[in-house]
Design an enzyme around this catalytic site. Sequence first.
Site, PDB file in Angstrom:
ATOM      1  N   GLU A 105     -16.054  72.098  13.065  1.00  0.00           N
ATOM      2  CA  GLU A 105     -15.470  70.950  13.777  1.00  0.00           C
ATOM      3  C   GLU A 105     -14.547  71.412  14.899  1.00  0.00           C
ATOM      4  OE1 GLU A 105     -16.180  67.795  13.687  1.00  0.00           O
ATOM      5  OE2 GLU A 105     -17.714  68.190  12.175  1.00  0.00           O
TER       6      GLU A 105
ATOM      7  N   CYS B 231     -26.762  58.202  23.000  1.00  0.00           N
ATOM      8  CA  CYS B 231     -25.878  57.341  23.806  1.00  0.00           C
ATOM      9  C   CYS B 231     -25.033  58.245  24.713  1.00  0.00           C
ATOM     10  CB  CYS B 231     -24.994  56.489  22.901  1.00  0.00           C
ATOM     11  SG  CYS B 231     -24.210  55.142  23.795  1.00  0.00           S
TER      12      CYS B 231
ATOM     13  N   CYS C  21     -32.720  54.390  20.488  1.00  0.00           N
ATOM     14  CA  CYS C  21     -31.447  54.235  19.767  1.00  0.00           C
ATOM     15  C   CYS C  21     -31.590  53.258  18.605  1.00  0.00           C
ATOM     16  CB  CYS C  21     -30.378  53.727  20.733  1.00  0.00           C
ATOM     17  SG  CYS C  21     -28.799  53.436  19.921  1.00  0.00           S
TER      18      CYS C  21
END
Length: 360
Positions: free
Chosen positions: A35, A190, A200
């Site tokens: 992360e 997106c 999507c």
Amino acid sequence: VSEFSALIIPWQRRKGRRDLPWQNTRNPYFIWLSEVMLQQTQVATVIPYFLRFVDKFPDIAHLAAADEDSVMASWAGLGYYARARNLHRAARLIVSEHGSRFPQDIDAIASLPGIGRSTAGAIAAFAFGQRHPILDGNVKRVLARAFAVPGYPGNARVASELWQLAESLLPDAAIEPYTQGLMDLGAGICTRLRPLCGACPLAAICRALAAGKVQDYPQPKPRREVPVRQVQMLAVFRGGRLLLEKRPETGVWAGLWSLPEVPPEQSPVETLNSRWGIDARILSRLPEIRHAFTHYRLLIRPVCLEAEREVVPPDTRVVWLDAGEALQAAIPTPVRKLLQSLGQFAMNDANGILGAQGLG
Ligand code: SF4
């Protein structure tokens, strides 16, 4: 709202990323490291760095025991080096404050160096299966579009609205594929430019798409309001000669020759008389000129005047120059443009104030 996660979770399971080196594990150290590396860097770049890093520092204890130079060397090339320093500091804190075990409490996670609220939410979801929202830049974009949230997400009020929305959308179960799905959507579908709305899973409920306004969300950072300063610039003529004043040695256009300036609310005639004993009458007012400086805009209102006599003030910062000479002097660009336009004016002026040569 409930539809939202119901659309994302199966899509992530079918189409999302599932084989990254930090996936399919509950190891909080691996998840935390990934992360942090992913905060400003793309997945493809992160993968080899991640693999080398965990090879050299296989767990928190090894990282905490390492010296800073070797940690930085393993980070070299990834950029944003504060991330590596914070990671190292956090590893030492986990050893000293948390008995070498990565904390599970969301507030304890978020208080570690280099871990913001969104990163803490992702770690809590992936490592411990906890229901916490994430809201990095990509997710802000997905939510702003899907729910047509107006405003700039960097604004505190808009950010708070997005956090509340992110919280309200959390599914009761399957937090891991949901969180990963949001990340995958933001990174690959997106996207900021040319989002792939046709692929999507949110297309059926996306408000921005329905309104045909995908590119209007999220709204960009508002442009700073630039203050406007107004000034009258006096073009005072007498028999083809023009009055110039030297500007102060500091500030804008320092030391250049320019036209005398008068604040917008003051009378040009009275000012000329009181400052230099010059009697003059107004011939005309010309259209405004705008000039942009970095910190403000200058709105110049040119006023043409004719002096009764060529008074030579004792003030050495003021001179009368032949109109043509004035253009050769060291004058600021907008003043030069103004003088050139005055040349046009003089040609059309029946009084021939500037004489035959004009200015431009
Ligand atoms: S439909 Fe288009 S704009 Fe809406 S969330 Fe999906 S990719 Fe983004």
